[in-house]
Design a protein around this motif. Structure first.
Motif, PDB file in Angstrom:
ATOM      1  N   GLY A   1      30.026  31.291  43.948  1.00 38.75           N
ATOM      2  CA  GLY A   1      29.591  32.456  43.827  1.00 38.75           C
ATOM      3  C   GLY A   1      27.958  32.881  43.839  1.00 38.75           C
ATOM      4  O   GLY A   1      27.505  31.780  43.991  1.00 38.75           O
TER       5      GLY A   1
ATOM      6  N   SER B   1      32.471  34.656  42.186  1.00 39.17           N
ATOM      7  CA  SER B   1      32.414  35.740  43.112  1.00 39.17           C
ATOM      8  C   SER B   1      31.085  35.956  43.815  1.00 39.17           C
ATOM      9  O   SER B   1      29.920  35.613  43.116  1.00 39.17           O
ATOM     10  N   LEU B   2      31.022  36.607  44.767  1.00 34.65           N
ATOM     11  CA  LEU B   2      29.656  36.687  45.756  1.00 34.65           C
ATOM     12  C   LEU B   2      29.312  38.334  45.708  1.00 34.65           C
ATOM     13  O   LEU B   2      30.322  39.198  45.823  1.00 34.65           O
ATOM     14  N   TYR B   3      28.016  38.533  45.440  1.00 32.10           N
ATOM     15  CA  TYR B   3      27.602  40.083  45.727  1.00 32.10           C
ATOM     16  C   TYR B   3      28.047  41.012  44.481  1.00 32.10           C
ATOM     17  O   TYR B   3      28.799  41.801  44.772  1.00 32.10           O
TER      18      TYR B   3
ATOM     19  N   GLU C   1      37.875  42.244  47.745  1.00 33.15           N
ATOM     20  CA  GLU C   1      36.677  42.640  48.167  1.00 33.15           C
ATOM     21  C   GLU C   1      36.675  44.332  47.900  1.00 33.15           C
ATOM     22  O   GLU C   1      37.509  44.885  47.967  1.00 33.15           O
TER      23      GLU C   1
ATOM     24  N   GLN D   1      37.854  30.281  46.463  1.00 35.17           N
ATOM     25  CA  GLN D   1      36.475  30.527  46.865  1.00 35.17           C
ATOM     26  C   GLN D   1      35.466  29.732  45.624  1.00 35.17           C
ATOM     27  O   GLN D   1      35.320  30.030  44.816  1.00 35.17           O
TER      28      GLN D   1
ATOM     29  N   GLN E   1      36.672  35.042  42.048  1.00 30.79           N
ATOM     30  CA  GLN E   1      36.757  34.796  43.340  1.00 30.79           C
ATOM     31  C   GLN E   1      37.022  36.060  44.427  1.00 30.79           C
ATOM     32  O   GLN E   1      37.786  36.179  45.320  1.00 30.79           O
ATOM     33  N   SER E   2      36.012  37.016  44.069  1.00 29.94           N
ATOM     34  CA  SER E   2      36.122  38.033  44.942  1.00 29.94           C
ATOM     35  C   SER E   2      34.727  38.313  45.553  1.00 29.94           C
ATOM     36  O   SER E   2      33.591  37.696  45.305  1.00 29.94           O
ATOM     37  N   LYS E   3      34.385  39.329  46.322  1.00 27.83           N
ATOM     38  CA  LYS E   3      33.068  39.716  47.105  1.00 27.83           C
ATOM     39  C   LYS E   3      32.837  41.133  46.951  1.00 27.83           C
ATOM     40  O   LYS E   3      33.842  42.088  47.167  1.00 27.83           O
ATOM     41  N   HIS E   4      31.642  41.445  47.037  1.00 35.06           N
ATOM     42  CA  HIS E   4      30.959  42.767  46.959  1.00 35.06           C
ATOM     43  C   HIS E   4      31.666  43.760  46.023  1.00 35.06           C
ATOM     44  O   HIS E   4      33.020  44.278  45.818  1.00 35.06           O
TER      45      HIS E   4
ATOM     46  N   HIS F   1      24.608  35.568  43.904  1.00 36.41           N
ATOM     47  CA  HIS F   1      24.105  37.090  44.376  1.00 36.41           C
ATOM     48  C   HIS F   1      24.780  38.082  43.480  1.00 36.41           C
ATOM     49  O   HIS F   1      25.180  39.049  43.891  1.00 36.41           O
TER      50      HIS F   1
END
Lengths: 398, 330
Positions: A216, A186-188, A142, A213, A163-166, A218
């Motif tokens: 994904g 991945s998100l964001y 993250e 995750q 598979q991560s965020k931000h 965004h």
């Protein structure tokens, strides 16, 4: 004691024999107190094992600069990665070059707050399928910042966020990888001011099945130079990027809420931007929770340039373009496979706006709807097949 | 000058007191008599596992010591939840000649897992040349080891002692350090658990329905059970939904029900050249097309599995998995 350790950790390592250097550096990473900075002096250092950092907080690992501090893993005998960071918080790796690991060069897993800054990660022998998979590889992380880094020669992706965020990837460069920059499950994410030049595919946004995750999206990709990504695909078979056609500028595979804008997409021989579902890979799907359809993808204010030429033949896409779709020397800048999620399609056979693929206001815009699920029978080409406007994807702030 | 003095002091401090852990294995008092004989002191209980992890053909001695008067509760599913204060001790050695135990053995390392209030910690102790004691080496080490195997062939390779971080590379669940071996299914050999119960260190042992893994080298057991046991101890410590290899989506736990997650026609995620140009982890009937088999057989650090704790190929293990995949209906 804290103060002493702090003072000590600011000390550069003194000149030691290579083996002593390796052992002492590893020891410092193991014994580092939270909050410390570990500096590595200028020079070329040969390492034989994965250098690992585990379970720490607020650690900076700092060299003297790209091509000044060089960690070479050529001839590595143990561990797959060059540097591995796991289960940490707020880690910075900066100002150094890493070279020639057997597997990934820098892999960071389960880290909250991971910064890669002014790093060069390279396989020095040119693009080869025996090179490691990923140069910079945060996974299950993250708040990932990749800034002013260079990735060269990865047999999968140069800069790969999985598979991560931000996530922010900016001011970075990827050359001679299979995928230059890839954002997967991945998100964001915010990907901007980068150069992806001379890879097989420039910038990819993928969602794959069977992962921890699942979803994904965004993802904003903007102000990048995506140029001449015409390298022969040298990924070992079995890997999803092995399917990426040589000559791909940018690709969205099964991801949603993706916005590409103000990119320069220049002389990619096969594809400017492709938006495709997972079905195009012809891999089976057994994951019940997986959504194989790309939705809410917006492509606007980009510049497309491509010298007229026939597409290269050495991919399934290339063959399809030549023999089935017969695109000739002018291929559409943006192609959409047109495989729609039946559960989301309205009575008119189309998605409602918030699921739509929108392509508008690009320089040299041309578009194609492939109708891949009906054997391309409904193939359409035109300048404005997907003329609509979506809400913007938000920028990322940590 | 003053700054120099401070730095010098700091350096001396680093060398002399780099950790709070005991410097020598002998400091713990786990053993009585001559330490290299590895005779457990009172309260230190030797144990064995049904299906041990392959570690470059090393033999292992295992011991557990619970804090006085304390016990561990039975649970059929996971590694036993030992109380704070427990020590698990594992010594790796090679017999000089596998055909003749009288020729003695060379102890390589002893790993001590301590359950502290803040969690488990793993400490590698490396045996000295004289075999009089083992010393803590947080950064691990390596040394050439040579022995004569059961067929009389001379073997030798560079044995690697993992560093403290690498220990956690396997001994991790959801980011927390944890033991791997001592689960009921591994300890259940028909008498060991009962002995633990009698000794008062195991509570709640049922009379029956106690799960057990077979020994994977027991050819009398079914191929399915042997492979399940083999993959569970050799792979599933990482390849489980909360382990270090969770990002792969490949889960090789003994009780896994999801065939795709177990590898059947599962595409690799981020295997890179570890895929060996193959498309799936397990292709029923076709071991030579299965990534699982390919990576087990490899000795290339960028390809091989497990990626830690193995320099050599476990030929018997590869053969077991090969015959199992061959036996699966296509």
């Amino acid at each position: 004691m804290k103060l002493l350790t702090f003072l000590l950790s600011l000390l550069s390592l003194t000149a030691l024999a290579q083996a002593d250097f390796e052992k002492s550096l590893q020891k410092r990473l193991i014994l580092a107190e939270d909050g410390s900075t570990i500096e590595i002096e200028a020079g070329r250092f040969q390492l034989t094992k994965t250098l690992s950092l585990e379970g720490k907080k607020n650690i900076t690992l700092r060299g003297k600069g790209i091509d000044k501090t060089i960690l070479s893993f050529k001839g590595q005998t143990q561990g797959a990665e060059g540097i591995r960071v796991s289960n940490c918080e707020n880690i910075v790796i900066e100002d150094m070059t890493t070279e020639d690991s057997k597997g990934d060069l820098i892999k960071t897993m389960q880290v909250k707050g991971m910064t890669f800054r002014r790093l060069k990660a390279v396989w020095t022998g040119g693009p080869k399928s025996t090179n490691g998979s990923y140069a910079l590889y945060p996974v299950l992380c993250e708040n990932v910042l990749i800034d002013s880094c260079i990735a060269i020669g990865a047999s999968d992706a140069g800069i790969y966020v999985g598979q991560s965020k931000h996530i922010i990837v900016r001011n970075s460069e990827a050359y001679e990888n299979v995928a230059g920059i890839e954002i997967e499950n991945s998100l964001y994410a915010d990907v901007y001011n980068n150069k992806a030049i001379g890879n097989t595919g420039g910038i990819l946004v993928f969602d794959l099945p069977d992962l921890v995750q699942k979803k994904g999206g965004h993802v904003r990709v903007h102000h990048n130079l995506v140029k001449e990504n015409n390298l022969k695909n040298f990924a070992p078979k079995g890997n999803i990027v092995g399917n990426v056609p040589k000559g791909t500028g940018m690709m969205v595979l099964a991801a949603s809420n993706v916005e590409f804008f103000e990119n320069q997409i220049i002389n990619n021989a096969t594809i400017g931007v492709a938006i495709i579902s997972y079905y195009m890979t012809e891999n089976g799907i057994k994951d019940k929770d997986y959504d194989p359809y790309p939705t809410a993808v917006s492509i606007h204010h980009n510049t497309f340039e491509r010298k007229p030429r026939r597409v290269p033949m050495d991919s399934r896409f290339g063959k399809m373009y030549r023999f089935v779709l017969r695109f000739g020397r002018h291929v559409p800048a943006v192609v959409y496979d047109g495989i729609l999620n039946p559960a989301k399609v309205g009575a008119d056979g189309k998605y409602p706006l918030d699921y739509s693929i929108c392509v508008r206001d690009n320089v040299n815009q041309s578009t194609a709807f492939l109708d891949a699920e009906n054997n391309f029978k409904g193939l359409k080409q035109g300048k404005d097949l997907f003329d609509c406007d979506l809400e913007h994807v938000k920028s990322i702030k940590f | 000058m003053r700054i120099l003095g401070v730095l010098l002091l700091a350096f001396i401090w680093l060398i002399s007191a780099e950790t709070n852990y005991r410097e020598n294995l002998s400091d713990y008092g786990f053993f009585k008599g001559t330490i290299k004989d590895q005779i457990p002191a009172d309260g230190v209980i030797p144990y064995t596992l049904n299906s041990p992890l392959f570690s470059d053909y090393a033999s292992k001695l295992r011991f557990v010591k619970l804090p006085a008067g304390q016990s561990v509760a039975y649970n059929p599913d996971s590694v036993l939840q030992f109380p704070v204060g427990t020590a698990i001790v594992k010594t790796f050695y090679y017999p000089i000649d596998e055909r003749n135990p009288k020729k003695g053995r060379r102890l390589m390392e002893t790993r001590v897992l301590l359950h502290e209030a803040k969690g488990w910690v793993a400490l590698p102790y490396i045996w000295n040349k004289g075999q009089t004691d083992a010393t803590l080496e947080v950064a691990g080490g390596s040394d050439v080891v040579a022995w004569t195997d059961a067929s009389g062939k001379k073997q030798s390779f560079e044995y690697q002692v993992p560093n403290m971080n690498q220990c956690k590379g396997c001994h991790e669940r959801s980011g927390q350090m944890t033991p791997i071996g001592p689960s009921v299914r591994q300890l259940n050999d028909g008498q060991q658990l009962q002995h633990w119960e009698t000794a008062g260190i195991l509570k709640g042992l049922p009379k029956d329905h106690i799960p057990a893994l077979v020994n994977y080298s027991n050819t009398a057991a079914s191929l399915d059970d042997r492979v399940k046991a083999y993959l569970d101890i050799n792979c599933a410590h990482c390849h489980n939904p909360t382990g270090p290899a969770r990002s792969s989506g490949l889960y090789l736990t003994w009780d896994s029900k999801d065939r795709t997650a177990y590898g059947f026609l599962k595409s690799p995620v981020a295997a890179g050249r570890g895929s060996g140009n193959l498309s799936y982890d397990i292709v029923p009937g076709k071991p030579e097309q299965s990534i699982l088999h390919y990576r087990m057989a490899s000795r290339d650090p960028g390809v091989m599995m497990p990626e830690l704790g193995r320099q050599l190929t476990h030929h018997e293990g590869v053969e077991l998995v090969r015959s199992w995949i061959s036996s699966l209906p296509q």
